[in-house]
Scaffold this active site. Structure first.
Site, PDB file in Angstrom:
ATOM      1  N   ASP A   1      25.452  -6.960  40.557  1.00 61.35           N
ATOM      2  CA  ASP A   1      24.378  -7.736  39.937  1.00 61.35           C
ATOM      3  C   ASP A   1      23.588  -8.447  41.034  1.00 61.35           C
ATOM      4  OD1 ASP A   1      26.747  -9.347  40.361  1.00 61.35           O
ATOM      5  OD2 ASP A   1      25.784 -10.967  39.245  1.00 61.35           O
TER       6      ASP A   1
ATOM      7  N   GLU B   1      28.799 -11.355  39.433  1.00 58.30           N
ATOM      8  CA  GLU B   1      29.251 -12.275  40.492  1.00 58.30           C
ATOM      9  C   GLU B   1      28.318 -13.463  40.607  1.00 58.30           C
ATOM     10  OE1 GLU B   1      29.636 -14.218  44.334  1.00 58.30           O
ATOM     11  OE2 GLU B   1      27.861 -13.168  43.600  1.00 58.30           O
TER      12      GLU B   1
HETATM   13 ZN   LIG Z   1      26.935 -11.634  46.712  1.00 56.39          ZN
END
Ligand SMILES: [Zn+2]
Length: 334
Positions: free
Chosen positions: A97, A162
């Site tokens: 992401d 994340e």
């Molecule tokens: Zn990262």
């Protein structure tokens, strides 16, 4: 059996041979917009699943047994594994992401174009961390092409989310996807960081007292108060300003007092990342009116990103921070 250096040289040579392949893979990943939907929900750019769909057949080709599952609805983690000895198992981990691109006018290239200029590949996530994920895959591929069979189990974890809390990697842990060691290919300017601290997010809601701005003179020049007079307003944004100054001092004190020998100084910082000020605390935890400067605001909401050291834990950190907030509240005149 060849010695370690011979093996490393053979793998390195394969990586060099496949240089363009690795750059191409990074570029293909950058060209799939995978903005974390928690920041900017828009199916056209929330394409984490498409990145995993790109990577899965590549892992399969390299002999990985692969698996995808939704860590969050419609947001799959991808794990590839080479079987091997558990006692020396290793995970190579990266997230796919990215954060939003921000203002388009500030970009000199297409953020999802993967343009290569002067030997650099440009685009959202090129460094953080599609390049890292591609490098993990390229490393495994080079090992295979060099004809090396690993003794230990090797896993590649390509995880989602994340940038908004690490819930992809956490879900992999919950599913028991563990190993003796993990190498996370996040950008660190090439530094090897053998330990990692923790992260807490906190929301601080400050309440003032709302009034019309025309009554502000009551706050600045205290008036005589009797029962017929309204109490003066208390500007929550101004309290927030005092609070921010106090957080800065708290942060400095913490970074001065505590550090970890394997990390650079100042890893335990506090970032005040979001602030909302306005009137009327809504059920969603934010002010309901944020458009009228003629009101003395009674609500300020701050969202903080607080990093702590490897030898600290979440519960202790929160307790410390709550004590700090409590102390601020006790010593602030309002
Ligand atoms: Zn990262």
């Amino acid at each position: 059996m060849p010695d370690n250096q011979t093996i490393i040289d053979a793998v390195q040579a394969e990586i060099e041979t496949d240089r363009d392949w690795l750059i191409g893979l990074t570029r293909d990943m950058v060209r799939i917009p995978s903005v974390n939907p928690k920041f900017e929900p828009n199916p056209a750019i929330n394409r984490e699943a498409d990145v995993q769909a790109l990577l899965e057949p590549i892992l399969k080709q390299d002999g990985f047994r692969t698996e995808q599952w939704d860590a969050l609805p419609g947001r799959p983690n991808l794990v590839g594994e080479w079987a091997g000895d558990e006692s020396c198992s290793l995970i190579l981990c990266g997230h796919i992401d990215v954060v939003p691109v921000g203002a388009m006018k500030d970009w000199s290239v297409d953020p999802f174009g993967g343009e290569i200029t002067n030997g650099r590949l440009y685009g959202r996530g090129a460094v953080d961390m599609k390049g890292g994920v591609a490098a993990c895959i390229a490393a495994a591929r080079a090992i295979r092409k060099a004809g090396i069979t690993l003794q230990g189990r090797l896993a590649i974890h390509s995880v989602v989310d994340e940038e908004a809390g690490g819930f992809g990697a956490m879900d992999a842990v919950k599913k028991g996807k563990l190993a003796k060691a993990v190498l996370v290919a996040e950008p660190t300017w090439g530094d090897v960081l053998p330990v990692e601290g923790g992260l807490e997010w906190a929301r601080v809601t400050i309440r003032g007292r709302n009034a019309h701005s025309a009554l502000r003179y009551n706050e600045i020049y205290p008036q005589r108060h009797d029962k017929d007079r309204l109490e003066p307003g208390v500007n929550a944004i101004e309290i927030a300003a005092r609070f921010i100054a106090a957080v800065r001092q708290y942060e400095l004190d913490r970074t001065r007092a505590k550090s970890h020998p394997l990390l650079p100084l100042g890893m335990n910082t506090i970032n005040i990342g979001v602030m909302h000020g306005g009137t009327g605390l809504g059920e969603h935890g934010l002010p309901t009116v944020m458009t009228n400067p003629a009101i003395i605001p009674d609500v300020a909401v701050l969202d903080l990103d607080m990093k702590f050291l490897p030898d600290e834990n979440s519960a202790d950190y929160r307790r410390d921070f709550e004590a700090f907030v409590h102390h601020f509240a006790q010593t602030d005149a309002w």
